[in-house]
Structures are given as structure tokens and as C-alpha cells.
Design a protein around this motif. Sequence first.
Motif, PDB file in Angstrom:
ATOM      1  N   ARG A   1      53.635  30.545  50.684  1.00 33.12           N
ATOM      2  CA  ARG A   1      53.739  31.727  49.821  1.00 33.12           C
ATOM      3  C   ARG A   1      52.461  31.825  48.990  1.00 33.12           C
ATOM      4  N   VAL A   2      51.808  32.975  49.066  1.00 34.07           N
ATOM      5  CA  VAL A   2      50.544  33.201  48.369  1.00 34.07           C
ATOM      6  C   VAL A   2      50.683  34.455  47.504  1.00 34.07           C
ATOM      7  N   ARG A   3      50.284  34.350  46.263  1.00 36.16           N
ATOM      8  CA  ARG A   3      50.335  35.537  45.405  1.00 36.16           C
ATOM      9  C   ARG A   3      49.226  35.489  44.373  1.00 36.16           C
ATOM     10  N   GLY A   4      48.908  36.682  43.862  1.00 30.74           N
ATOM     11  CA  GLY A   4      47.959  36.792  42.771  1.00 30.74           C
ATOM     12  C   GLY A   4      48.725  36.932  41.469  1.00 30.74           C
ATOM     13  N   THR A   5      48.212  37.755  40.568  1.00 36.26           N
ATOM     14  CA  THR A   5      48.893  37.988  39.297  1.00 36.26           C
ATOM     15  C   THR A   5      49.486  39.391  39.277  1.00 36.26           C
ATOM     16  N   ALA A   6      50.487  39.571  38.453  1.00 34.11           N
ATOM     17  CA  ALA A   6      51.146  40.884  38.369  1.00 34.11           C
ATOM     18  C   ALA A   6      50.210  41.959  37.846  1.00 34.11           C
ATOM     19  N   THR A   7      49.223  41.559  37.080  1.00 38.06           N
ATOM     20  CA  THR A   7      48.286  42.520  36.522  1.00 38.06           C
ATOM     21  C   THR A   7      47.142  42.840  37.473  1.00 38.06           C
TER      22      THR A   7
END
Length: 280
Positions: free
Chosen positions: A10-16
Amino acid sequence: MIVTIGGRVRVRGTATAVRRVFYTRLGGTTVAADRCEVLGPAVGPGVDEQVLAARLLPPGVLHELERRSVWQGITGVPADHCLVLEPDGHAATRRWWRRVRLVAGQRCREPDWFVAPTGRSLRDGVGPHLRLPPWATSSAVQTARDLLRELAQSTPEPLSPQRAQHTAGEFIWAGAGRLRHIDQATTRWGVPYAAPCLDDAVVEATLSVRLSERADEHTGRYWQLNDNGTLILRRLLDGDTPQTCALRLVRDHPRLTEEQADTDVATLLESLRMAHLVTP
């Protein structure tokens, strides 16, 4: 952030969107990176000319555009989604963050907006004006227009069902994009750039504040100026006369006539007077 459990990644950045995730397919395998230009050379020299032309517009024009990559064959993961890589090599996106929605009892009067894009005073305008730089070719203008029509016809989902939250989200994502590009440039010289006010926890707490507490306590209104309005106000605060401000507008925007520029300045001044923010 990268997490691996049982062969699933699972790869994600930031919500902003200060940190982004991009991915593509190489040799039957999904490959991800935090910068699309890292994947670009591996995919090939193809550049998406539509996205490139549309990026000449001011940041925040359309949030769907921020999700598109200027490289062909590379997909940007929406800030509120994560990329899930399955053991068999397939990939999918999943929502991981829900935008803050104000609850009952937090409603207040929606704000008025001042926008003066082409010598007109418009109310209920949202976001920056759709204007390419004066040096953009007619081909670039048409290319950007075609992409915006395509995105509009796809009926993109708003960042929030509430107008105020949607607008705040657009400004946050636009600001995050600028920050990301500055950081990429300065980090090369060993000077990373950060903006704690765009941390996910800070933004989520800010968006949770009641609308009535974000604006003037008496009227529930606040001001949001577009690029022209910001330029006019800044020059006035620096001591320029209304006439000088109008001439500067014409110089910066050749397509704007002197009469339109004079109208923009006069309209903003009158609006400020009506709001008792300036005196004659």
C-alpha cells in the motif's frame, strides 16, 4: 508512506497532496514513485500536450487537472486515495481519507466573492480566472480548452458537497502543488522546503472549524481576491494611486483595455468602501 502486509503493498502520499504518488506499468509490473518525472524516462519521451497546455492556467483552476500527469502513460493517484499493489502485479486505488464535512448546527451564510477577471465584477465566482499567459499560442489555448471541456463533461466529483469546504480544498491542493515543486527544486541543493501548516492533521483540524468562526463574527463574510484583485490591493497598500494600479494591470495583461482596468480598480475600491474596510 509504504506498507507491506502479506505480499500486498500500500502506497500513499498526503491528503493535502504535498506528497504525491504516481504509477505506471513496466514489463507487466506496476511501478510507483513520488515524482512523475522519475517514471517518465522509463516510459518514454511521450508528453501529454493537453495537460502541458492546461498547466499554463493558474493553479487550482480544476482539481481534476491536478491529478493528471504531463507524461503519457503515467497516472497520478488522487490525494485522498492510496495505491494498492497486489501480489499478482495488479494495482488499484482505494480511498483512505474522507474529507471533513461540517455537521448540523455549523451552517452559516455562504461568503460573497469578488472576482474581476475581464473588467467585470462577478459574484459567486469560485477559483482563479481561466486565463492563459498572454504569450500562449492559439494552439495552446485551444488544446487547454479541449481538455477542460473533456474534464467538465466527465462531471468530476466535488472535493466536498459543501461549497466552502470544496473551495478550501481547492486552495489547499493548489498551495500544496506549489510547495511540492519548490521543495523539489531546493532539495537538489540540500535545502528541503516544508510547510507545517499543510500537514494533514493541521488541515483536518482547520477544516473542522465552524464556518461562522472562520469569517467576520458580525456578518459571516470574508474576502477572497482573484489575481487581479490581489495585485490591485497590494499596489494600493504600497502607496500607488488607483490610476497607477490600472496602468499596471494593463501592462501585466495586454488583452485588458484601460477602460476595463479602470473599472476593475473602481469596483474593488467601492466594494471595500461598502464593507467599511477603507475610507474615501
